[in-house]
Write a protein that holds these residues in place. Structure first.
Motif, PDB file in Angstrom:
ATOM      1  N   GLU A   1       0.827  -1.205   0.000  1.00  0.00           N
ATOM      2  CA  GLU A   1       0.000   0.000   0.000  1.00  0.00           C
ATOM      3  C   GLU A   1       0.873   1.271   0.000  1.00  0.00           C
ATOM      4  O   GLU A   1       0.672   2.176  -0.787  1.00  0.00           O
ATOM      5  CB  GLU A   1      -0.909  -0.014   1.238  1.00  0.00           C
ATOM      6  CG  GLU A   1      -1.730   1.226   1.451  1.00  0.00           C
ATOM      7  CD  GLU A   1      -2.900   1.330   0.489  1.00  0.00           C
ATOM      8  OE1 GLU A   1      -3.353   0.280   0.002  1.00  0.00           O
ATOM      9  OE2 GLU A   1      -3.349   2.456   0.222  1.00  0.00           O
TER      10      GLU A   1
ATOM     11  N   PHE B   1       0.087  -3.556   3.694  1.00  0.00           N
ATOM     12  CA  PHE B   1      -1.292  -3.935   3.362  1.00  0.00           C
ATOM     13  C   PHE B   1      -1.562  -3.691   1.885  1.00  0.00           C
ATOM     14  O   PHE B   1      -0.894  -2.884   1.244  1.00  0.00           O
ATOM     15  CB  PHE B   1      -2.318  -3.097   4.131  1.00  0.00           C
ATOM     16  CG  PHE B   1      -1.990  -2.874   5.574  1.00  0.00           C
ATOM     17  CD1 PHE B   1      -1.572  -3.913   6.376  1.00  0.00           C
ATOM     18  CD2 PHE B   1      -2.103  -1.606   6.121  1.00  0.00           C
ATOM     19  CE1 PHE B   1      -1.276  -3.706   7.700  1.00  0.00           C
ATOM     20  CE2 PHE B   1      -1.802  -1.380   7.455  1.00  0.00           C
ATOM     21  CZ  PHE B   1      -1.383  -2.432   8.243  1.00  0.00           C
ATOM     22  N   ARG B   2      -2.608  -4.381   1.398  1.00  0.00           N
ATOM     23  CA  ARG B   2      -3.095  -4.086   0.045  1.00  0.00           C
ATOM     24  C   ARG B   2      -4.588  -3.885   0.122  1.00  0.00           C
ATOM     25  O   ARG B   2      -5.290  -4.659   0.767  1.00  0.00           O
ATOM     26  CB  ARG B   2      -2.778  -5.241  -0.915  1.00  0.00           C
ATOM     27  CG  ARG B   2      -1.319  -5.321  -1.262  1.00  0.00           C
ATOM     28  CD  ARG B   2      -1.104  -6.182  -2.489  1.00  0.00           C
ATOM     29  NE  ARG B   2      -1.410  -7.584  -2.240  1.00  0.00           N
ATOM     30  CZ  ARG B   2      -0.553  -8.432  -1.671  1.00  0.00           C
ATOM     31  NH1 ARG B   2       0.636  -8.032  -1.331  1.00  0.00           N
ATOM     32  NH2 ARG B   2      -0.893  -9.677  -1.463  1.00  0.00           N
ATOM     33  N   ARG B   3      -5.082  -2.837  -0.519  1.00  0.00           N
ATOM     34  CA  ARG B   3      -6.529  -2.633  -0.556  1.00  0.00           C
ATOM     35  C   ARG B   3      -7.139  -3.502  -1.637  1.00  0.00           C
ATOM     36  O   ARG B   3      -6.465  -3.869  -2.597  1.00  0.00           O
ATOM     37  CB  ARG B   3      -6.854  -1.182  -0.858  1.00  0.00           C
ATOM     38  CG  ARG B   3      -6.457  -0.258   0.258  1.00  0.00           C
ATOM     39  CD  ARG B   3      -7.075   1.088   0.015  1.00  0.00           C
ATOM     40  NE  ARG B   3      -6.126   2.135   0.351  1.00  0.00           N
ATOM     41  CZ  ARG B   3      -6.460   3.414   0.398  1.00  0.00           C
ATOM     42  NH1 ARG B   3      -7.683   3.795   0.117  1.00  0.00           N
ATOM     43  NH2 ARG B   3      -5.571   4.314   0.706  1.00  0.00           N
TER      44      ARG B   3
ATOM     45  N   ASP C   1      -9.403  -2.444  -3.668  1.00  0.00           N
ATOM     46  CA  ASP C   1      -9.419  -1.587  -4.846  1.00  0.00           C
ATOM     47  C   ASP C   1      -8.000  -1.086  -5.107  1.00  0.00           C
ATOM     48  O   ASP C   1      -7.529  -0.134  -4.497  1.00  0.00           O
ATOM     49  CB  ASP C   1     -10.367  -0.404  -4.602  1.00  0.00           C
ATOM     50  CG  ASP C   1     -10.431   0.509  -5.821  1.00  0.00           C
ATOM     51  OD1 ASP C   1      -9.645   0.291  -6.771  1.00  0.00           O
ATOM     52  OD2 ASP C   1     -11.256   1.424  -5.805  1.00  0.00           O
TER      53      ASP C   1
ATOM     54  N   LYS D   1      -6.659   2.626  -5.536  1.00  0.00           N
ATOM     55  CA  LYS D   1      -6.469   3.567  -4.420  1.00  0.00           C
ATOM     56  C   LYS D   1      -5.121   3.341  -3.726  1.00  0.00           C
ATOM     57  O   LYS D   1      -4.799   3.989  -2.750  1.00  0.00           O
ATOM     58  CB  LYS D   1      -7.582   3.395  -3.392  1.00  0.00           C
ATOM     59  CG  LYS D   1      -8.958   3.792  -3.903  1.00  0.00           C
ATOM     60  CD  LYS D   1      -9.875   4.098  -2.719  1.00  0.00           C
ATOM     61  CE  LYS D   1     -11.278   4.431  -3.181  1.00  0.00           C
ATOM     62  NZ  LYS D   1     -12.083   3.206  -3.380  1.00  0.00           N
ATOM     63  N   ALA D   2      -4.337   2.409  -4.220  1.00  0.00           N
ATOM     64  CA  ALA D   2      -3.087   2.051  -3.545  1.00  0.00           C
ATOM     65  C   ALA D   2      -2.040   3.151  -3.678  1.00  0.00           C
ATOM     66  O   ALA D   2      -2.133   4.038  -4.521  1.00  0.00           O
ATOM     67  CB  ALA D   2      -2.549   0.760  -4.115  1.00  0.00           C
TER      68      ALA D   2
END
Ligand SMILES: Cc1ncc(C[n+]2csc(CCOP(=O)(O)OP(=O)(O)O)c2C)c(N)n1
Ligand code: SF4
Ligand SMILES: [Mg+2]
Length: 343
Positions: free
Chosen positions: A323, A330-332, A334, A337-338
């Motif tokens: 992210e 973390f990874r979203r 969506d 939005k990263a």
């Protein structure tokens, strides 16, 4: 008697050194230690107190930087220094900062800003003492800096693996064998990212490498100037534990940064800034292949092409999929939005 109602917990204002020629010549960590030739952790100690200046108290948990620095009747420390138990750098920092504040508030000692720095190794800090460090980083009313010097093993007791030992490294707890080539297959903890993300009251978190000495000292000066609870993670090449010629210490520090294995960044009051060579990587410069760093060290001499590819893929993931690249894993869901824009 000091006026307790107006008592403030001031810090020293330590302006950054604007280039190597502006660095002060006084030393507060001098001769009298017996660390190995090429020991970067000893250099970190020297730079750390050069940066902080004479009005500083240093507390150090057990490890090479305690044992090799305080042989009976000799010490390189010119500033007041105290040993603390292996897992206690956090408690020592908080207790000392609170004690000073209380004595000054009561008028029992002169009210003046005194730097409190507690250092710990990766074993003492990232494994055994992580709870006490975490607690200290929640106490916003006390000024202290915790500096974790990371030589990637319990070096003083003969190179046992710690939570910050890199994947696959040969240590006395993870010797490669004919049946099992890699004994240590856990990925290194993300210590600075964890401290920054998990402690909203912590005012400053930075990563440093002594290969970039002026930048490193300026991060120490910044943390001490800001005050409150602060944390710095330093990556320190260790000729004995990493098994390389001592003359390569400086180069290995640079390679750790240029391969993207150890990103240089600071998080001040919740704002992230990459700096130095890492900023160039974020801005698009190509990372050097991790094999250039790994194959200079005997602790990875047993690595096959497959192992090198695995480490490269994990480092690529840090930069391409996290992210906040190199900082927050973390990874979203969506992906658009990263990776928010950072300076
Ligand atoms: C509670 C406790 N357990 C074990 C030890 C033995 N011991 C002394 S130094 C050390 C290694 C510490 O490793 P690290 O914090 O990474 O510092 P380094 O030696 O690498 O500088 C150990 C295990 C100790 N002093 N105290
Ligand atoms: S074992 Fe490593 S950290 Fe310890 S004194 Fe030697 S070079 Fe420094
Ligand atoms: Mg260590």
């Amino acid at each position: 008697m000091a006026d307790t109602t107006t008592f403030t917990n001031a810090t020293q204002i330590l302006e950054p050194f604007r280039g190597v020629k502006k660095v002060t010549i006084e030393e507060y960590f001098t001769s009298g230690h017996r660390t190995c030739q090429g020991c970067e952790s000893a250099l970190v100690m020297k730079l750390m107190v050069k940066a902080s200046g004479p009005r500083t108290i240093v507390l150090g948990s057990t490890g090479c930087m305690y044992v090799a620095n305080t042989t009976y009747y000799t010490t390189p420390w010119v500033v007041p220094w105290m040993h603390t138990q292996l897992g206690s750098s956090g408690s020592a920092a908080l207790g000392t900062a609170a004690g000073l504040k209380s004595l000054m508030r009561k008028g029992k000692m002169k009210a003046e800003p005194i730097n409190v720095i507690a250092f710990c190794g990766d074993g003492g800090g990232a494994d055994m003492g992580i709870g006490a460090i975490s607690a200290t980083l929640t106490h916003k009313e006390y000024n202290s800096l915790i500096l974790l010097y990371d030589n990637e093993s319990y070096a003083n007791t003969d190179i046992q693996l710690s939570g910050l030992t890199p994947y696959g490294a040969n240590t006395t707890f993870s010797p490669p064998g004919s049946v099992k080539r890699l004994i240590h297959t856990r990925w290194k903890k993300n210590m600075a990212g964890m401290m920054a993300a998990g402690h909203p009251e912590c005012r400053y978190v930075g990563t440093v490498c002594a290969s970039y000495a002026v930048e490193m000292m300026n991060k120490v000066r910044r943390a001490l100037t800001i005050g409150g609870p602060t944390f710095i993670h330093s990556l320190d090449p260790c000729p004995k534990g990493w098994d390389y010629d001592p003359m390569l210490s400086h180069e290995l520090g640079e390679l750790a940064v240029e391969t993207g294995i150890f990103p240089l960044y600071e998080v001040e009051e919740g704002v992230l800034r990459y700096y130095g060579k890492t900023k160039a990587l974020v801005d698009g410069r190509a990372r050097r292949p991790v094999r250039e760093y790994l194959l200079k060290q005997g602790r990875f001499a047993h690595f096959t092409e497959e192992d090198l590819a695995y480490v490269q893929a994990k480092v690529d993931e840090m930069w391409d999929r996290w992210e906040v690249p190199g900082v927050v894993p973390f990874r979203r869901v969506d992906a658009s939005k990263a990776a928010p824009k950072v300076t």
